[in-house]
Enzyme design. Structure first.
Site, PDB file in Angstrom:
ATOM      1  N   ASP A 194      93.194  76.641  46.096  1.00 44.95           N
ATOM      2  CA  ASP A 194      92.130  76.497  46.775  1.00 44.95           C
ATOM      3  C   ASP A 194      92.030  75.607  47.985  1.00 44.95           C
ATOM      4  O   ASP A 194      92.529  74.345  48.537  1.00 44.95           O
ATOM      5  CB  ASP A 194      91.268  75.665  45.875  1.00 44.95           C
ATOM      6  CG  ASP A 194      91.418  76.091  44.997  1.00 44.95           C
ATOM      7  OD1 ASP A 194      90.462  77.489  43.984  1.00 44.95           O
ATOM      8  OD2 ASP A 194      90.910  75.389  43.253  1.00 44.95           O
ATOM      9  N   ASP A 198      86.811  77.177  56.806  1.00 41.68           N
ATOM     10  CA  ASP A 198      87.001  77.155  57.821  1.00 41.68           C
ATOM     11  C   ASP A 198      85.092  77.383  58.202  1.00 41.68           C
ATOM     12  O   ASP A 198      84.420  77.855  58.683  1.00 41.68           O
ATOM     13  CB  ASP A 198      87.315  77.843  58.892  1.00 41.68           C
ATOM     14  CG  ASP A 198      87.410  77.578  60.617  1.00 41.68           C
ATOM     15  OD1 ASP A 198      86.413  76.196  60.343  1.00 41.68           O
ATOM     16  OD2 ASP A 198      87.756  78.295  60.893  1.00 41.68           O
ATOM     17  N   ASN A 217      72.464  72.749  60.457  1.00 41.05           N
ATOM     18  CA  ASN A 217      71.660  73.977  60.201  1.00 41.05           C
ATOM     19  C   ASN A 217      72.861  75.533  59.866  1.00 41.05           C
ATOM     20  O   ASN A 217      73.423  75.356  60.605  1.00 41.05           O
ATOM     21  CB  ASN A 217      71.731  74.334  62.041  1.00 41.05           C
ATOM     22  CG  ASN A 217      70.388  75.832  61.479  1.00 41.05           C
ATOM     23  OD1 ASN A 217      70.957  76.351  60.942  1.00 41.05           O
ATOM     24  ND2 ASN A 217      69.673  76.176  62.878  1.00 41.05           N
ATOM     25  N   ASP A 237      68.944  70.620  68.316  1.00 44.78           N
ATOM     26  CA  ASP A 237      70.819  69.649  68.356  1.00 44.78           C
ATOM     27  C   ASP A 237      72.212  71.002  67.983  1.00 44.78           C
ATOM     28  O   ASP A 237      71.947  70.995  66.775  1.00 44.78           O
ATOM     29  CB  ASP A 237      70.355  68.535  66.906  1.00 44.78           C
ATOM     30  CG  ASP A 237      71.968  67.288  67.205  1.00 44.78           C
ATOM     31  OD1 ASP A 237      72.970  67.301  67.975  1.00 44.78           O
ATOM     32  OD2 ASP A 237      72.094  66.513  65.918  1.00 44.78           O
ATOM     33  N   ASN A 239      74.915  70.253  68.352  1.00 43.17           N
ATOM     34  CA  ASN A 239      76.160  69.696  67.590  1.00 43.17           C
ATOM     35  C   ASN A 239      76.095  68.921  66.644  1.00 43.17           C
ATOM     36  O   ASN A 239      77.168  67.614  66.181  1.00 43.17           O
ATOM     37  CB  ASN A 239      77.600  69.047  68.928  1.00 43.17           C
ATOM     38  CG  ASN A 239      76.731  68.070  69.587  1.00 43.17           C
ATOM     39  OD1 ASN A 239      75.368  67.357  68.875  1.00 43.17           O
ATOM     40  ND2 ASN A 239      76.931  67.653  71.083  1.00 43.17           N
ATOM     41  N   ILE A 243      71.625  63.371  68.472  1.00 43.61           N
ATOM     42  CA  ILE A 243      70.844  63.114  69.657  1.00 43.61           C
ATOM     43  C   ILE A 243      71.179  64.596  70.729  1.00 43.61           C
ATOM     44  O   ILE A 243      71.780  64.824  70.936  1.00 43.61           O
ATOM     45  CB  ILE A 243      72.030  62.591  70.463  1.00 43.61           C
ATOM     46  CG1 ILE A 243      72.821  61.416  70.108  1.00 43.61           C
ATOM     47  CG2 ILE A 243      71.540  61.698  72.288  1.00 43.61           C
ATOM     48  CD1 ILE A 243      74.270  60.838  70.145  1.00 43.61           C
ATOM     49  N   GLU A 255      71.469  64.420  75.752  1.00 48.10           N
ATOM     50  CA  GLU A 255      72.821  63.966  75.558  1.00 48.10           C
ATOM     51  C   GLU A 255      73.681  63.722  76.728  1.00 48.10           C
ATOM     52  O   GLU A 255      74.507  63.600  77.260  1.00 48.10           O
ATOM     53  CB  GLU A 255      73.223  65.923  75.012  1.00 48.10           C
ATOM     54  CG  GLU A 255      74.733  65.448  74.204  1.00 48.10           C
ATOM     55  CD  GLU A 255      75.118  65.471  72.785  1.00 48.10           C
ATOM     56  OE1 GLU A 255      76.227  65.108  73.146  1.00 48.10           O
ATOM     57  OE2 GLU A 255      74.491  65.578  71.884  1.00 48.10           O
ATOM     58  N   SER A 273      97.476  63.175  49.268  1.00 45.24           N
ATOM     59  CA  SER A 273      96.562  62.557  48.150  1.00 45.24           C
ATOM     60  C   SER A 273      95.684  61.279  49.240  1.00 45.24           C
ATOM     61  O   SER A 273      94.565  60.848  48.645  1.00 45.24           O
ATOM     62  CB  SER A 273      96.722  63.202  47.063  1.00 45.24           C
ATOM     63  OG  SER A 273      98.253  62.079  47.101  1.00 45.24           O
TER      64      SER A 273
END
Length: 585
Positions: A194, A198, A217, A237, A239, A243, A255, A273
């Site tokens: 697994d 991304d 979002n 927002d 990112n 802010i 920002e 690990s």
């Protein structure tokens, strides 16, 4: 098709996944230079895990009966009732207890130890001409004779040959969502791989925001932590750092006003690990105070692969619930510049090493054109010398191989991380500390009766060829020293790369001897070295070690390479006053 032969391989394998077998993922994938048929690999893997699981579970039942002065049957019922109902965990325990319980109880009532019981019911197996693996001291009349005596007390063969019974039990277990993929893996005889996806998520576990910053979002893929703000986030927002909007007095986006020119950047760890923060709660195998509350975190732990990245050295952000306290490089970087809120990625794997990192490095989520720079930590501190093989030295990574792998991975990074990034290569650990510190102390499973030391635990794992680090978790001092010598050679190769190689989009540096520094600092504070190791696996750095290590890395990097973490944001207090917790984590 599931058949009778699977039952002794699979039932305890499934339950063992709760108790702590995640490190065994690498047993056949890491440093396995000899070809073996996949079905045979899975068979051996299952045999090992089944035996460990059986001995552990029988030990718990035996100890619960002792602690509560009750029968073995009542103790087994109590153990199942302690487990949470979520995802069918308790249901699986009950099914297994119904299947194996009568014989286990019968043998426990005859005061036989867990090793003998598990061999008698064929959940521990011994190959011809091989020693009988055992965790506890041998019975007075010897293991072989005692096992033969126990075998006469039970009749497992009839049950195991009843395919309808076996198939029915396995069908019920595999109907639980949490176990569906495990069952499919076993049935196909191909171990599951697994890899990270991304993406960012609004869900915590299963490689969600415990592992990388929470998405604000989930519908819009152009919105995620770490990107450069779109139009300075005047209206939304983009990112996820909390802010956004604009100052009504001058119309300047917050920002831009509070983050522009502050050299904001994120934290990424490519690790193993230890970086993922592997932890088996000791209360899972400590019967003195065991209760339902002991297992309240079990479903979460399983869904996170028995890792706790939300508390880790590199990316921790939640208050620790597993002892110690949380301090991390992400939290230090966030305090340094509040514009870095939620910008972290923990891309670490149990069993991760320099020779298999290329399998999951591609899950790094960074756009070279659109996103902020990052500080990437290569924290693969032991698996290139750690393996379960009896001839462990032959399976260790060579310096030449390590160089080739690291350069390939760094070149990949150079095409993916934004300009102005930094890469820090962490040296391998000197694992001699593990044996020197713990070998004569009692393992948690032996605390009640003072009958299992870490030396016995390591020997048992070695006998099953399941010792996660044969080179260091071994009474052979010469072998431990040779393992450290190879680790030092690999660290020197990393240091050479940092000193001689240049890349287009990042600078590379080398950080050495983290855990030696952690131990020294902890001892100066009045602590002991054994305070810093995970008690159940007797191998990994624990929560205290991680928190102390985060502060040490931060302070040393600021002193030696002051530009790595960027500038301290002079507007931090204004950000806090205006945006509070910035949406939390």
């Amino acid at each position: 098709m599931w058949g009778p032969r699977h039952v002794s391989l699979c039932l305890l394998l499934i339950l063992m996944l709760f108790i702590g077998s995640s490190r065994s993922k690498s047993s056949f994938h890491h440093h396995d230079h000899h070809y073996m048929e996949p079905e045979r690999k899975m068979q051996i893997f299952s045999d090992r895990v089944t035996c460990i699981g059986c001995v552990l579970i029988v030990s718990l039942v035996e100890q619960l009966a002792q602690v509560h002065n009750t029968s073995a049957q009542k103790a087994m019922e109590s153990l199942c009732m302690y487990l949470p109902e979520q995802e069918g965990i308790r249901g699986v325990c009950i099914l297994i207890a119904e299947f194996f319980g009568p014989n286990l109880i019968k043998l426990l009532n005859n005061r036989l130890n867990p090793d003998v019981i598990c061999h008698a019911v064929k959940l521990c197996k011994t190959e011809p001409d091989q020693p009988i693996c055992h965790l506890y001291k041998k019975p007075v009349m010897g293991l072989k004779r005692t096992i033969r005596k126990a075998e006469k007390m039970v009749k497992m063969s009839a049950i195991l040959q009843n395919s309808e019974v076996v198939s029915g039990v396995l069908f019920k277990i595999c109907s639980f969502p949490l176990f569906k993929k495990i069952c499919e893996t076993i049935e196909s005889s191909v171990p599951a791989e697994d890899y990270d996806q991304d993406y960012f998520s609004a869900f915590p576990s299963l490689r969600g925001y415990h592992w990388r910053g929470r998405d604000c979002n989930d519908i819009d893929k152009s919105i995620y932590p770490g990107r450069s703000p779109e139009d300075w986030d005047a209206f939304h927002d983009s990112n996820c750092n909390g802010i956004w909007g604009f100052d009504p007095e001058d119309g300047i986006p917050y920002e831009k006003k509070l983050c522009e020119g502050t050299d904001a950047k994120g934290i990424v760890v490519l690790g193993d690990s230890a970086a993922a923060h592997f932890h088996i709660p000791p209360e899972w195998i400590t019967t003195m105070n065991m209760s339902r509350n002991s297992f309240s975190n079990m479903a979460l732990a399983i869904s996170n692969e028995l890792d706790w990245p939300q508390f880790s050295l590199y990316t921790g952000f939640e208050n620790s619930t597993i002892g110690g306290w949380t301090q991390s490089l992400y939290l230090r970087l966030r305090d340094w510049n509040r514009c870095n809120h939620r910008d972290y990625q923990n891309i670490a794997r149990n069993g991760g090493a320099f020779d298999n990192l290329q399998d999951y490095i591609k899950s790094l989520a960074r756009n070279q054109q659109l996103d902020k720079p990052v500080v990437v930590f290569y924290a693969l501190i032991g698996n290139d010398v750690c393996n379960p093989h009896p001839d462990t030295l032959k399976h260790m990574t060579t310096p030449q191989k390590l160089k080739a792998n690291v350069l390939m991975e760094l070149n990949y990074l150079d095409t993916h991380v934004p300009n102005g990034s930094h890469v820090i290569l962490m040296s391998l650990v000197d694992g001699r500390l593990v044996w020197d510190t713990l070998h004569d102390k009692y393992h948690p499973i032996g605390e009640l009766n003072k009958d299992v030391t870490y030396a016995q635990y390591y020997k048992f794992m070695s006998c099953l060829t399941s010792n996660p680090c044969e080179g260091w978790m071994n009474r052979n001092e010469t072998l431990r020293n040779l393992t450290t010598e190879r680790a030092e050679q690999l660290s020197s190769a990393l240091q050479e790369i940092a000193a001689t190689k240049n890349f287009n989009h990042f600078k590379v540096t080398y950080f050495e001897n983290l855990y030696q520094k952690v131990i020294a600092k902890w001892k100066r504070l009045g602590g002991n070295a054994w305070d810093l190791l995970e008690p159940v696996d007797g191998f990994h750095p624990n929560q205290i070690s991680s928190a102390v290590g985060a502060d040490l890395i931060w302070e040393e990097v600021l002193q030696r390479w002051p530009g790595v973490f960027g500038k301290q944001n002079p507007f931090n207090q204004e950000i806090i006053a205006k945006f509070g917790d910035q949406g939390g984590h």
